[in-house]
Design a protein around this motif. Structure first.
Motif, mmCIF file in Angstrom:
data_model
loop_
_atom_site.group_PDB
_atom_site.id
_atom_site.type_symbol
_atom_site.label_atom_id
_atom_site.label_comp_id
_atom_site.label_asym_id
_atom_site.label_seq_id
_atom_site.Cartn_x
_atom_site.Cartn_y
_atom_site.Cartn_z
ATOM 1 N N HIS A 187 8.350 -3.340 -6.692
ATOM 2 C CA HIS A 187 7.653 -2.031 -6.640
ATOM 3 C C HIS A 187 6.741 -1.839 -7.902
ATOM 4 N N LEU B 87 4.211 -1.092 -2.828
ATOM 5 C CA LEU B 87 5.418 -1.885 -2.821
ATOM 6 C C LEU B 87 5.089 -3.104 -2.096
ATOM 7 N N THR C 124 6.487 -6.260 -0.283
ATOM 8 C CA THR C 124 7.595 -6.347 0.629
ATOM 9 C C THR C 124 7.968 -7.769 1.146
ATOM 10 N N LEU D 154 14.804 0.361 0.112
ATOM 11 C CA LEU D 154 13.477 0.489 0.013
ATOM 12 C C LEU D 154 13.272 1.910 0.409
ATOM 13 N N LEU E 99 12.017 4.867 -2.412
ATOM 14 C CA LEU E 99 11.079 4.491 -3.390
ATOM 15 C C LEU E 99 9.766 5.044 -3.196
ATOM 16 N N ALA F 32 6.529 5.093 -3.022
ATOM 17 C CA ALA F 32 5.373 4.253 -2.784
ATOM 18 C C ALA F 32 4.635 4.597 -1.683
#
Length: 246
Positions: free
Chosen positions: A170, A177, A179, A216, A219, A221
């Motif tokens: 992140h 982000l 991934t 996730l 977050l 983002a």
């Protein structure tokens, strides 16, 4: 094919036909996240050149996970970047050193050849060097918590499931982000576009991989850089919900 898109200040997303990686810059220094298949090594070097950097300016390579399509280009790259460290979670560092292997086998692939897209994907990855035995003996475990003192100030987020030490990164400063294969936006073996989970036979632990997506979701983002598929713009929480079919 090599397409590089600057998605935020100091964040460059490199896309190829088979897999993606990310370059994070600060001044003359670079952090690389993942490194493609063995045959992608020249493209990784070209991506550095395209953003005006050289291998000697590489401070570190962050690994999302140690499948051959994400670490295959590292041996050649590290030969010209001797000062670069290779970092990932403790479990995934062991995977990268090949103390164990969690990867779809040729038998797994053969059993799934009936699926749309699997045969052309298999032929592509053979040409890309997927059958080579690749390891990264220098892989180290990330210690501590919070942002790493590297270009991009990435924050590791361990998301076990695709592999048992899979790690996303992140970038709070830019709302990005990275991934890996925890959350992708396309793949040779998928008939859909947009946020999705990787095709099931690629996951080491499918249930754990689904659970890890919950890490996730909160977050902050809105730029998603996957290991496969194009960049996705929009809140990560919505992308996770889409991938989970909610």
């Amino acid at each position: 094919m090599l397409r590089i898109t600057q998605v935020a200040d100091g964040v460059h997303f490199a896309e190829t036909k088979g897999v993606n990686w990310t370059l994070l810059t600060e001044g003359d220094s670079v952090t690389l996240v993942d490194a493609g298949y063995p045959a992608d090594a020249p493209l990784v070097a070209a991506s550095l050149d395209r953003i005006g950097r050289r291998p000697e300016q590489l401070l570190a390579v962050l690994v999302t996970h140690a499948h051959v399509d994400h670490i295959g280009g590292l041996p050649a790259l590290l030969a010209s970047a001797p000062g670069a460290r290779v970092l990932t979670s403790e479990r995934e560092a062991r995977h990268a050193r090949r103390e164990f292997l969690e990867q779809a086998t040729p038998r797994d692939v053969a059993a799934n050849l009936w699926r749309p897209g699997v045969l052309p994907w298999a032929l592509h990855i053979i040409r890309a060097g997927a059958l080579k035995k690749v390891s990264v003996p220098a892989a180290e475990a990330i210690t501590g918590t919070g942002p790493l003192d590297l270009p991009g100030r990435p924050v590791p987020v361990v998301t076990p499931g695709h592999t048992s030490g899979h790690t996303c990164y992140h970038l709070p400063d830019t709302g990005v982000l990275i991934t890996g294969d925890a959350l992708v936006t396309g793949h040779w073996t998928s008939r859909i576009d947009g946020p999705q989970r990787i095709t099931p036979f690629f996951d080491h632990d499918r249930e754990a991989a689904g659970t890890a997506l919950g890490l996730l979701r909160p977050l902050p983002a809105d730029i998603l850089l996957p290991g496969h598929g194009p960049v996705h713009r929009g809140p990560v929480a919505e992308a996770v919900d889409t991938a989970l079919g909610r």
